[in-house]
Design a protein around this motif. Structure first.
Motif, short mmCIF file in Angstrom:
data_model
loop_
_atom_site.label_atom_id
_atom_site.label_comp_id
_atom_site.label_asym_id
_atom_site.label_seq_id
_atom_site.Cartn_x
_atom_site.Cartn_y
_atom_site.Cartn_z
N PHE A 155 0.76 -1.13 -0.19
CA PHE A 155 0.13 -0.12 0.15
C PHE A 155 0.83 1.29 -0.04
O PHE A 155 0.57 2.35 -0.86
N CYS A 156 1.86 1.33 0.92
CA CYS A 156 2.72 2.49 0.99
C CYS A 156 3.43 2.60 -0.27
O CYS A 156 3.71 3.96 -0.74
N ILE A 157 3.94 1.74 -0.80
CA ILE A 157 4.66 1.77 -2.36
C ILE A 157 3.67 2.28 -3.35
O ILE A 157 4.06 3.13 -4.18
N ILE A 158 2.52 1.78 -3.62
CA ILE A 158 1.75 1.88 -4.79
C ILE A 158 0.94 3.03 -4.54
O ILE A 158 0.35 3.59 -5.70
N PHE A 159 0.28 3.61 -3.36
CA PHE A 159 -0.58 4.44 -3.27
C PHE A 159 -0.18 5.66 -3.77
O PHE A 159 -0.78 6.46 -4.28
N PRO A 160 1.19 6.10 -3.56
CA PRO A 160 1.53 7.40 -4.26
C PRO A 160 1.43 7.73 -5.90
O PRO A 160 1.15 8.59 -6.39
N CYS A 161 1.32 6.49 -6.58
CA CYS A 161 1.20 6.20 -7.83
C CYS A 161 -0.18 6.97 -8.34
O CYS A 161 -0.39 7.76 -9.40
N VAL A 162 -1.25 6.78 -7.42
CA VAL A 162 -2.32 7.36 -7.48
C VAL A 162 -2.31 8.98 -7.71
O VAL A 162 -2.84 9.57 -8.48
N PHE A 163 -1.72 9.37 -6.69
CA PHE A 163 -1.43 10.93 -6.62
C PHE A 163 -0.66 11.48 -7.57
O PHE A 163 -0.64 12.60 -8.23
N ASN A 197 6.94 10.36 -12.50
CA ASN A 197 6.03 9.02 -12.67
C ASN A 197 7.11 7.78 -13.13
O ASN A 197 7.01 6.95 -12.42
N VAL A 198 7.91 8.32 -14.09
CA VAL A 198 9.00 7.40 -14.56
C VAL A 198 10.06 7.13 -13.46
O VAL A 198 10.32 5.66 -13.26
N LEU A 199 10.56 8.25 -12.80
CA LEU A 199 11.64 7.97 -11.53
C LEU A 199 10.94 7.20 -10.63
O LEU A 199 11.57 6.13 -9.96
N TYR A 200 9.75 7.37 -10.09
CA TYR A 200 9.14 6.73 -8.90
C TYR A 200 9.00 5.34 -9.36
O TYR A 200 8.93 4.48 -8.60
N GLY A 201 8.40 5.29 -10.58
CA GLY A 201 8.03 3.63 -10.95
C GLY A 201 9.15 2.84 -10.87
O GLY A 201 9.25 1.68 -10.46
N LEU A 202 10.50 3.33 -11.38
CA LEU A 202 11.59 2.69 -11.37
C LEU A 202 12.37 2.64 -10.00
O LEU A 202 12.93 1.53 -9.62
N ALA A 203 12.27 3.74 -9.32
CA ALA A 203 13.05 3.89 -8.06
C ALA A 203 12.45 3.18 -6.75
O ALA A 203 13.25 2.74 -5.83
N VAL A 204 11.06 3.10 -6.86
CA VAL A 204 10.44 2.43 -5.66
C VAL A 204 9.64 1.11 -5.94
O VAL A 204 10.33 0.14 -5.45
N PRO A 205 8.78 0.90 -6.69
CA PRO A 205 8.22 -0.21 -6.73
C PRO A 205 9.09 -1.31 -7.41
O PRO A 205 9.17 -2.39 -6.89
N PHE A 206 9.72 -0.79 -8.45
CA PHE A 206 10.58 -1.91 -9.16
C PHE A 206 11.67 -2.10 -8.33
O PHE A 206 12.21 -3.08 -8.05
N ALA A 207 12.38 -1.19 -7.46
CA ALA A 207 13.54 -1.42 -6.64
C ALA A 207 13.07 -2.31 -5.53
O ALA A 207 13.66 -3.36 -5.11
N HIS A 264 7.98 -2.50 -21.56
CA HIS A 264 7.22 -1.23 -21.74
C HIS A 264 7.99 0.23 -21.59
O HIS A 264 7.82 1.27 -22.04
N ARG A 265 9.06 0.02 -20.85
CA ARG A 265 9.83 1.27 -20.70
C ARG A 265 10.98 1.52 -21.75
O ARG A 265 11.24 2.59 -22.03
N PHE A 266 11.66 0.07 -21.95
CA PHE A 266 12.76 0.47 -22.78
C PHE A 266 12.58 -0.24 -24.26
O PHE A 266 13.53 0.04 -24.99
N GLY A 267 11.54 -1.09 -24.34
CA GLY A 267 11.60 -1.75 -25.67
C GLY A 267 10.83 -1.13 -26.71
O GLY A 267 9.66 -1.71 -27.07
#
Length: 319
Positions: A155-163, A197-207, A264-267
């Motif tokens: 929840f803590c990782i994904i909910f910020p994506c909504v905002f 969005n790109v940085l958060y998606g890679l730096a937090v959920p993906f990491a 999705h990001r690099f292909g």
């Protein structure tokens, strides 16, 4: 930008296109997708019912497996019903709020499942490397904490994506070339800078998921070292058999997921319809194959399923 202007730039609805370039095949594609979804519902439901009904299966490994089955049901049910409605009835419209909700539960269930797989790796590590401490370490309270921790972390990782998505203006762009809503697919419709969005998606959920994979790999390296030190060939074989189902599930889950995220990001050179087909299989294959893998490879579950299927009336009377 004033809030009133930003609100006017957020579409009331998005339109899911499906699989671009394959619209004429949507009905035919829905047949295997629907079959896999129904099989996943059946397999995971049977798994949950069997573990609930059999007192002998109320052990940490099987309780974690129930968490995995419940998460698989969430992962597939978040996306597949809307996908089938799109394929069958051309019902591609989805409200902005519903799209964000679908995006949240998609990524949330993926994150929860990653934590559960890590917990299952730790379960095998303790069972093989520290068997005398197994009952003291993996108590029912510890399993409950694992489940709560998985939910809270995800929840803590994904909910910020909504905002991060709600702050973006879309300037009338409302067509999503996909079968479901996901973070970067929505963000790319924005008429503003989406670097956050790109940085958060890679730096937090993906990491976070990569960290899970590293810890899982470390667990299995320690398990292998312990197994090779066992004096008996029979003991080594038994230890390998207890782990092989979990290793299969790990590969089924992470390989298509990482491939989908990275392409999705690099292909950029991968055809869009190929990417979307793989993304659809990613939400179908793990929920479909996990109960099959565990049902076939795990003898206690296999025996209980056969017992219930062959003698359902007797079993219900006993219950």
């Amino acid at each position: 930008m004033p809030p009133s202007n930003l609100t006017s730039l957020i579409p009331a609805t998005f339109v899911l296109v499906g699989i671009p370039g394959m619209e004429k095949l949507h009905v035919w594609l829905s047949i295997p997708f629907c079959s896999m979804y129904l099989a996943a519902l059946l397999g995971n439901s049977i798994l949950l019912l069997v573990v609930k009904a059999e007192q002998s299966l109320h052990q940490p490994m099987y309780l974690l497996l129930c968490m995995l089955a419940a998460t698989d049901l969430m992962l597939s049910t978040t996306t597949v019903p809307k996908m089938l409605a799109l394929f069958w009835f051309h019902a591609g419209e989805i409200s902005f709020g519903a799209c964000l909700m679908q995006m949240f539960f998609l990524h949330f269930s993926f994150s929860v499942e990653s934590v559960i797989l890590l917990a299952m790796a730790f379960d095998r590590f303790v069972a093989i490397c520290h068997p005398l401490r197994y009952a003291a370490v993996l108590t029912p309270a510890a399993i409950t904490k694992v489940g709560l921790g998985a939910v809270l972390r995800s929840f803590c990782i994904i909910f910020p994506c909504v905002f991060l998505l709600r702050r973006l203006p879309f300037c009338g762009h409302s067509t999503i070339p996909h079968t479901y809503c996901e973070h970067m697919g929505i963000a790319r419709l924005a008429c503003a800078d989406i670097s956050a969005n790109v940085l958060y998606g890679l730096a937090v959920p993906f990491a976070a998921v990569v960290l899970d994979v590293v810890l899982i790999a470390a667990s299995y390296i320690l398990i292998l070292l312990a197994v090779f030190r066992l004096p008996s060939r029979t003991a080594r074989s038994r230890a390998f058999n207890t782990c092989i189902s979990h290793v299969c599930v790990i590969f089924l889950f992470y390989i298509p997921a990482f491939f989908t995220v990275l392409t999705h990001r690099f292909g950029g050179e991968i055809p869009q319809h190929v990417h979307i087909l793989l993304a659809n299989l990613y939400v179908l294959f793990p929920p479909l194959l996990n109960p099959i893998v565990y049902g076939v490879r795990t003898r206690p579950i296999r025996e209980k399923v056969v017992k219930i299927l062959l003698c359902p009336t007797k079993h219900l009377l006993q219950e």
